[in-house]
Design an enzyme around this catalytic site. Sequence first.
Site, PDB file in Angstrom:
ATOM      1  N   ASP A 180      44.076  70.249  -4.140  1.00 50.91           N
ATOM      2  CA  ASP A 180      43.938  71.693  -4.233  1.00 50.91           C
ATOM      3  C   ASP A 180      42.428  71.883  -4.320  1.00 50.91           C
ATOM      4  O   ASP A 180      41.825  71.549  -5.350  1.00 50.91           O
ATOM      5  CB  ASP A 180      44.635  72.232  -5.487  1.00 50.91           C
ATOM      6  CG  ASP A 180      44.524  73.738  -5.564  1.00 50.91           C
ATOM      7  OD1 ASP A 180      43.412  74.261  -5.359  1.00 50.91           O
ATOM      8  OD2 ASP A 180      45.544  74.404  -5.819  1.00 50.91           O
ATOM      9  N   HIS A 181      41.812  72.345  -3.245  1.00 46.91           N
ATOM     10  CA  HIS A 181      40.347  72.275  -3.218  1.00 46.91           C
ATOM     11  C   HIS A 181      39.688  73.124  -4.309  1.00 46.91           C
ATOM     12  O   HIS A 181      38.544  72.907  -4.658  1.00 46.91           O
ATOM     13  CB  HIS A 181      39.793  72.589  -1.821  1.00 46.91           C
ATOM     14  CG  HIS A 181      39.827  74.036  -1.449  1.00 46.91           C
ATOM     15  ND1 HIS A 181      40.982  74.688  -1.110  1.00 46.91           N
ATOM     16  CD2 HIS A 181      38.843  74.970  -1.373  1.00 46.91           C
ATOM     17  CE1 HIS A 181      40.706  75.952  -0.837  1.00 46.91           C
ATOM     18  NE2 HIS A 181      39.417  76.151  -0.983  1.00 46.91           N
ATOM     19  N   HIS A 243      46.289  77.808  -5.986  1.00 45.79           N
ATOM     20  CA  HIS A 243      44.973  77.967  -6.611  1.00 45.79           C
ATOM     21  C   HIS A 243      45.035  78.779  -7.909  1.00 45.79           C
ATOM     22  O   HIS A 243      44.459  78.395  -8.925  1.00 45.79           O
ATOM     23  CB  HIS A 243      44.000  78.649  -5.641  1.00 45.79           C
ATOM     24  CG  HIS A 243      43.952  78.009  -4.285  1.00 45.79           C
ATOM     25  ND1 HIS A 243      43.982  76.647  -4.106  1.00 45.79           N
ATOM     26  CD2 HIS A 243      43.881  78.536  -3.033  1.00 45.79           C
ATOM     27  CE1 HIS A 243      43.915  76.375  -2.804  1.00 45.79           C
ATOM     28  NE2 HIS A 243      43.867  77.504  -2.135  1.00 45.79           N
TER      29      HIS A 243
HETATM   30  C1  BG6 Z   1      42.974  78.334   1.359  1.00 45.86           C
HETATM   31  C2  BG6 Z   1      43.791  79.463   1.929  1.00 45.86           C
HETATM   32  O1  BG6 Z   1      43.766  77.500   0.563  1.00 45.86           O
HETATM   33  O2  BG6 Z   1      41.939  78.866   0.559  1.00 45.86           O
HETATM   34  C3  BG6 Z   1      42.925  80.411   2.729  1.00 45.86           C
HETATM   35  O3  BG6 Z   1      44.790  78.918   2.775  1.00 45.86           O
HETATM   36  C4  BG6 Z   1      41.770  80.887   1.882  1.00 45.86           C
HETATM   37  O4  BG6 Z   1      43.688  81.531   3.182  1.00 45.86           O
HETATM   38  C5  BG6 Z   1      41.034  79.706   1.259  1.00 45.86           C
HETATM   39  O5  BG6 Z   1      40.893  81.636   2.714  1.00 45.86           O
HETATM   40  C6  BG6 Z   1      39.987  80.189   0.284  1.00 45.86           C
HETATM   41  O6  BG6 Z   1      39.214  79.106  -0.126  1.00 45.86           O
HETATM   42  P1  BG6 Z   1      37.724  79.323  -0.614  1.00 45.86           P
HETATM   43  O7  BG6 Z   1      37.274  77.981  -1.069  1.00 45.86           O
HETATM   44  O8  BG6 Z   1      36.960  79.856   0.567  1.00 45.86           O
HETATM   45  O9  BG6 Z   1      37.782  80.339  -1.703  1.00 45.86           O
END
Ligand code: BG6
Length: 477
Positions: A180-181, A243
């Site tokens: 989960d980044h 997230h």
């Molecule tokens: C992803 C979603 O997990 O996270 C995207 O699938 C979203 O829709 C993205 O834009 C947002 O990530 P970050 O790191 O740009 O906030």
Amino acid sequence: MTIIQEIPVLITIFGGTGDLAKRKLYPALFRLFKKGHLKNSFAVIGTARREWSNDYYQEVVLESIQQLSNDDAEKKAFASHFYYLSHNVEHTQHYDQLKHLADTLDATYHTLGNRVFYLSVAPNFFGTIAQHIKTQHLLTSNGFNRLIIEKPFGHNLQTAIELNNQLTQTFDENQIFRIDHYLGKEMVQNITALRCHNALLKACWHAEYIDNIQITLAESVGFEDRAGYYDKSGALRDMVQNHIFQILSLLSMELPETLNGENIREEKASVLRHLRMYDENAIKEHFVRAQYIGNDDIIGYKEEPDIDAYTRTETFVAGKIFIDNARWKNIPFYIRTGKRLSHKDTSVHIQFKPTSPEVAGNLLSIHIQPEEQIRLFINTKEQGLSHHIQMIDLTKTYTQQNAPEAYERLILECLHGDMTNFAHREEIELSWAFIDRIRHAWDNDTQSNIPTYTAGSMGPIESIQLLEKDGFHWINQ
Ligand code: BG6
């Protein structure tokens, strides 16, 4: 000064020609190479259906790291560790070729049998690949074997369970690294540190002192080029199940006595077991969905060429969540996320109770992105002869140049076998159980109008009213 030890490893990337690999994985691996975590004893096999040569593959890798260094020799040395094999994930004999190449590279690069399998492919292939990795003997017995997968981890509780069951036929839970980044972001990793190492916060981190907690994941972008995926997913599945729930559980978990990955993951799952489950009426009361409509510059969601003109998919969600345990008794956690909002704002706000009706309560704001900031608002006497109370803002802004990127951190943590910042099976299943109820209620309701908000605003009026009826407001409207 920490001494960096190289980690011998063979990394196989399924989906090696894909966008994620080029945008995130190769740059992340290069940064680890530059810092010495990967050095001589590593190799990468990229696989995908396309027929590429090793030379072409290495050029693609070079291209993806072009901006990251001026040292051509260093970039070339890095790319020389990359090998390509055309592969159809359904064909058993392709795994035999893969095994042969893996064993050869293991011997050439002395990777000591350490293997990471990175599945950067559509989730419906996860099960097949994991199964073949086992049956075609790609696992080693002398080193570590780890699997990295990317969300979505299922589409609902049932498919998440099925996926987890498939994966655990090959890998133990402690070999599965679910990315989960958000858990790789600096300020998300900071939440546990803040909670653990400040007596000040530790003592007040519960219902007696906190009024409400807010989590905002606002995006100014739309669904970009992922219409097919997004319209089936919607904001609830795309951002809340994963997230937002990860951030929520880091904020609300009990602090384990020993801060290790296993204990933290256990506490995160444990708090999710206490989520208050809503029936249909409570969902209507506590959750808001909405779709954006166009403004002068941006067309509305339903007008997008690849989106069904009658779609009921939400591009915005706001909600109120309760955790029914002693620490959080009746304290609302407000969450919201949406596409095409006025600006990017990923932040968490902990609103403390006021000590008297005349002064505002303390506020702790954790800005995750685009700024990385911690702000603590405290009350002091106004300077001078006055005895008025004024709120002052203690801000720390993080400005580190070239700060590690989420994928760099998470891949390194996987190489070290540290599971702290990866989602556990149980967390995934518990959050789906909560999300499924909302999804079902919304999917069953095919009649009522879905609220709208104008692209470039901060969401529908219903989201503001959700807090107003409790006497609160969104911090950073
Ligand atoms: C992803 C979603 O997990 O996270 C995207 O699938 C979203 O829709 C993205 O834009 C947002 O990530 P970050 O790191 O740009 O906030």
